[in-house]
Design a protein around this motif. Structure first.
Motif, short mmCIF file in Angstrom:
data_model
loop_
_atom_site.label_atom_id
_atom_site.label_comp_id
_atom_site.label_asym_id
_atom_site.label_seq_id
_atom_site.Cartn_x
_atom_site.Cartn_y
_atom_site.Cartn_z
N LYS A 152 0.93 -1.09 -0.09
CA LYS A 152 0.09 0.02 0.11
C LYS A 152 0.89 1.25 -0.05
N LYS A 153 1.89 1.36 0.72
CA LYS A 153 2.73 2.10 1.04
C LYS A 153 3.47 2.96 -0.10
N TYR A 154 4.01 1.43 -1.01
CA TYR A 154 4.74 1.59 -2.18
C TYR A 154 3.85 2.22 -3.17
N PHE A 155 2.51 2.04 -3.24
CA PHE A 155 1.61 2.41 -4.27
C PHE A 155 1.36 4.01 -3.93
N VAL A 156 1.28 4.23 -2.78
CA VAL A 156 0.98 5.79 -2.37
C VAL A 156 2.29 6.53 -2.76
N ALA A 157 3.57 6.16 -2.67
CA ALA A 157 4.71 6.57 -3.06
C ALA A 157 4.80 6.82 -4.62
N LEU A 158 4.52 5.78 -5.28
CA LEU A 158 4.43 5.74 -6.58
C LEU A 158 3.77 6.75 -7.28
N ARG A 159 2.46 6.81 -6.78
CA ARG A 159 1.63 7.73 -7.39
C ARG A 159 2.09 9.03 -7.09
N PHE A 160 2.48 9.52 -6.08
CA PHE A 160 3.05 10.77 -5.76
C PHE A 160 4.41 10.89 -6.57
N ARG A 161 5.35 10.12 -6.63
CA ARG A 161 6.48 10.04 -7.85
C ARG A 161 5.79 10.47 -8.95
N VAL A 170 7.97 23.22 -7.41
CA VAL A 170 9.30 24.00 -7.13
C VAL A 170 10.07 23.22 -6.57
N LYS A 171 9.88 22.37 -5.43
CA LYS A 171 10.98 21.72 -4.70
C LYS A 171 11.09 20.23 -5.55
N TYR A 172 10.92 20.10 -6.85
CA TYR A 172 11.06 19.02 -7.41
C TYR A 172 12.00 17.91 -7.05
N GLU A 174 14.46 17.95 -4.68
CA GLU A 174 14.55 17.37 -3.21
C GLU A 174 13.27 16.11 -2.95
N GLN A 175 12.04 16.76 -3.40
CA GLN A 175 11.13 15.62 -3.53
C GLN A 175 11.45 14.39 -3.99
N ILE A 176 11.98 14.38 -5.27
CA ILE A 176 11.94 13.16 -5.95
C ILE A 176 13.07 12.57 -5.23
N LYS A 177 14.17 12.92 -4.88
CA LYS A 177 15.31 12.33 -4.13
C LYS A 177 14.62 11.88 -2.73
N ALA A 178 13.78 12.31 -1.97
CA ALA A 178 13.37 11.78 -0.92
C ALA A 178 12.30 10.57 -1.38
N ILE A 179 11.72 10.66 -2.40
CA ILE A 179 10.54 9.63 -2.59
C ILE A 179 11.44 8.40 -3.36
N ASN A 180 12.38 8.61 -3.77
CA ASN A 180 13.43 7.57 -4.50
C ASN A 180 13.92 6.62 -3.26
N LEU A 181 14.34 7.37 -2.13
CA LEU A 181 14.80 6.77 -0.88
C LEU A 181 13.77 5.52 -0.67
N GLU A 248 10.86 11.08 -16.68
CA GLU A 248 10.61 12.62 -16.84
C GLU A 248 9.90 12.59 -18.20
N LYS A 249 10.52 11.86 -19.25
CA LYS A 249 10.22 12.10 -20.61
C LYS A 249 8.47 11.37 -20.73
N VAL A 250 8.56 10.12 -20.11
CA VAL A 250 7.30 9.47 -20.23
C VAL A 250 6.09 10.01 -19.18
N CYS A 251 6.72 10.92 -18.14
CA CYS A 251 5.76 11.20 -17.06
C CYS A 251 5.19 10.09 -16.10
#
Ligand SMILES: Nc1ncnc2c1ncn2[C@@H]1O[C@H](COP(=O)(O)OP(=O)(O)O)[C@@H](O)[C@H]1O
Ligand SMILES: [Mg+2]
Length: 365
Positions: A152-161, A170-172, A174-181, A248-251
């Motif tokens: 469930k958590k994975y899918f929440v993170a995935l949706r956010f990513r 704006v904080k793209y 930093e946010q993507i770094k954190a979500i990758n972790l 990023e290219k395929v969003c």
């Protein structure tokens, strides 16, 4: 722990009449002509335990009886558990679902559920990776609560990513770094659990296939993740980081457990490419029955087995195998059929209960 469903009573559920239906603790044979409500009975039981139907795209309006008295569906049951007899109920209306165990709110009943086995599901299972993931996820969740949570958590993170990839706020960075972790950690866990489940299941498949179908086939399932196995959470995070440019290219996120697959190997050949439809069905049934052996032997769990009309898939020799196989299991089985000869054969099992359905009305002997 759940043992069996003793009695159910439904109101406004499809064509099933509001009359108590009683079941025996082991084999129950539900017989009736097509279109009379056999599958609906299985669906009611499945819905009560899992809060969702085994049919795709089925919501409140599909299950609500055409000639409902009031716009709600109610399913009540007396269930036998290792803690004694308990009452489980589900009441669904358009805007509310209430699931109660002994009159109190319950998320799910602990240690006990149902397994639905329908031969038509083998088609989608061999057609798409998504279907394979969905089934295996469901099977793993049955004995692994942490898996359910992390998934469930994975899918929440995935949706956010994916939102980040699309909108680039704006904080793209930093946010993507954190979500990758985060996704690295979750993926590590999911990889491990999926791999372990498949290894466990493989101990049963060949033997189950042989028992059911009298053929010596080497049946295996192979986990095929999109990210390499055996990497640490940190290493997986780095792979997510390096795929950002492409994503990023395929969003959207192009790698990860949401894209994993499983390959069914039939004598070491990919069943999707090599097997006849009949063999695929047999392999599919072996996976589900193999899972039942796994949860019994390794977790001492005996889910209620709901088998929907598989007689057409088997010739009469294999009926006997299946009957032999089922009669040895000391757990509740509710099996439907429209085939009179198959019904008679099933009813030769000791203590089998015969249930006859006609226009949503149930007659028992
Ligand atoms: N929401 C509903 N309200 C009333 N009847 C329904 C509803 N949904 C399906 N049915 C009826 O249920 C019957 C099919 O039941 P099913 O359990 O699939 O039969 P089978 O015995 O072949 O398994 C059909 O007659 C169909 O019209
Ligand atoms: Mg049916």
């Amino acid at each position: 722990m759940l043992l069996s469903v003793q009695k159910i009573f439904v109101e406004n559920f499809r064509n099933i009449k509001p009359l108590p239906i009683e079941f025996a603790p082991f084999i129950n044979v539900v017989f009736g002509k097509n279109g009379n409500g056999k599958t609906n009975i299985l669906e009611a039981i499945h819905l009560l335990f899992k809060k969702k139907s085994f049919k795709k795209n089925t919501g409140f309006s599909q299950i609500l009886s055409y000639d409902n008295e009031d716009p709600f569906v109610s399913i009540k049951a007396a269930i036998s558990t290792t803690e004694g007899l308990q009452n489980l109920s589900l009441r669904i209306s358009r805007d509310k679902t209430e699931h109660l165990l002994n009159g109190k709110k319950s998320k799910t009943i602990r240690n006990g559920t149902t397994l639905f086995i329908g031969p038509f599901d083998s088609g989608p299972f061999f057609l798409g990776a998504g279907e394979r993931r969905e089934l295996i996820d469901e099977l793993i969740c049955e004995t692994n609560d942490d898996y359910k949570k992390i998934l469930k958590k994975y899918f929440v993170a995935l949706r956010f990513r994916n939102i980040l990839l699309q909108k680039k706020p704006v904080k793209y960075h930093e946010q993507i770094k954190a979500i990758n972790l985060q996704m690295g950690e979750y993926s590590f866990f999911l990889h491990f659990a999926r791999n372990q489940y498949v290894e466990n299941l493989n101990k049963y498949l060949t033997e189950t296939y042989k028992q059911l179908f009298s053929d010596e086939i080497n049946l295996k399932i192979q986990y095929s993740p999109t990210l390499p196995l055996g990497r640490s959470a940190e290493e997986i995070s780095k792979i997510f980081a390096t795929s950002v440019e492409k994503d990023e290219k395929v969003c959207h996120t192009t790698v990860g457990p949401h894209r994993d697959d499983y390959i069914v190997l039939f004598n070491n050949y990919n069943a999707v490419e090599f097997c006849s439809l009949g063999q695929q069905k047999m392999a599919y049934l072996s996976i589900l029955f193999g899972h039942l052996d796994l949860v019994l032997e390794q977790h001492d769990l005996k889910p209620i087995i709901l088998i929907d009309d598989i007689s057409g898939e088997l010739d009469s020799v294999r009926w006997l195998n299946l009957i032999n196989f089922l009669s040895k299991r000391r757990q509740q089985i509710i099996i439907t059929t429209a085939n009179e000869a198959f019904k008679d054969a099933l009813n030769t099992i000791q203590h089998a209960k015969s249930i006859f359905v006609s226009s949503g009305e149930i007659y028992t002997t």
